[in-house]
Design a protein around this motif. Structure first.
Motif, PDB file in Angstrom:
ATOM      1  N   LEU A 274     -13.329  33.967  15.367  1.00  0.00           N
ATOM      2  CA  LEU A 274     -12.295  33.785  14.338  1.00  0.00           C
ATOM      3  C   LEU A 274     -12.613  34.595  13.085  1.00  0.00           C
ATOM      4  N   ARG A 275     -13.877  34.648  12.707  1.00  0.00           N
ATOM      5  CA  ARG A 275     -14.248  35.440  11.538  1.00  0.00           C
ATOM      6  C   ARG A 275     -14.021  36.924  11.795  1.00  0.00           C
ATOM      7  N   GLU A 276     -14.241  37.369  13.042  1.00  0.00           N
ATOM      8  CA  GLU A 276     -13.958  38.766  13.402  1.00  0.00           C
ATOM      9  C   GLU A 276     -12.469  39.076  13.283  1.00  0.00           C
ATOM     10  N   ARG A 277     -11.644  38.059  13.348  1.00  0.00           N
ATOM     11  CA  ARG A 277     -10.187  38.215  13.168  1.00  0.00           C
ATOM     12  C   ARG A 277      -9.807  38.056  11.697  1.00  0.00           C
ATOM     13  N   ASP A 278     -10.802  38.051  10.827  1.00  0.00           N
ATOM     14  CA  ASP A 278     -10.617  37.924   9.374  1.00  0.00           C
ATOM     15  C   ASP A 278     -10.021  36.591   8.949  1.00  0.00           C
ATOM     16  N   GLU A 279     -10.232  35.552   9.738  1.00  0.00           N
ATOM     17  CA  GLU A 279      -9.819  34.214   9.334  1.00  0.00           C
ATOM     18  C   GLU A 279     -10.821  33.704   8.302  1.00  0.00           C
TER      19      GLU A 279
END
Length: 155
Positions: free
Chosen positions: A34-39
């Motif tokens: 999710l962090r890799e998706r900039d969430e």
């Protein structure tokens, strides 16, 4: 956000993530994906029903686990490398390729880098252990049988 959580679950499944064999837990893998998706951590916390502080802790642990796994792989590769060259502190970076080439010639290993490329590989991998043209901390340069160059600080 629930749709994004479902997408991440599908992604982890598609890439073959298995918490039983991974250095990451299922939750750590989810948070990193999710962090890799900039969430944001706050949005992830809301979607997972937890606090932002908990998500931050999960992410921090996951990144630490990945760094340890990376270090372990580099250690194993250096251990298996038929060519290991100790580069003492104070060595001119421009002298490193010749040291590596000579050691590789002795072992019959081909290095797939020109001297300037090899200096860049060593410098980039060594980080702060190389300052300008000077090796500021002792290094171990390993070359695998297939010519892959690995650089580690020597303690």
């Amino acid at each position: 956000m629930v749709a994004v959580i479902d997408e991440v679950a599908a992604l982890l499944d598609d890439i073959g993530f298995d918490a039983e064999t991974s250095v990451l837990t299922e939750r750590q893998a989810q948070v990193l994906a999710l962090r890799e998706r900039d969430e944001s951590q706050a949005d992830i916390a809301d979607a997972l029903g937890t606090s932002r502080a908990n998500v931050s802790s999960i992410e921090s642990s996951a990144r630490e686990n990945l760094e340890k796994a990376h270090e372990t792989v580099e250690f194993a590769e250096a251990l298996r490398a038929p060519v290991r060259v100790s580069v003492p502190e104070g060595t001119d970076l421009y002298d490193v390729p010749q040291l590596v080439y000579e050691a590789c010639d002795d072992q019959g290993v081909k290095v797939g880098h020109t001297a300037p490329d090899l200096m860049k590989v060593v410098s980039d991998a060594a980080g702060s252990a190389v300052s300008g043209r000077e090796v500021a901390a002792s290094l171990l340069v390993g070359v695998t049988a297939d010519g892959t160059v690995r650089v580690r600080r020597q303690e």
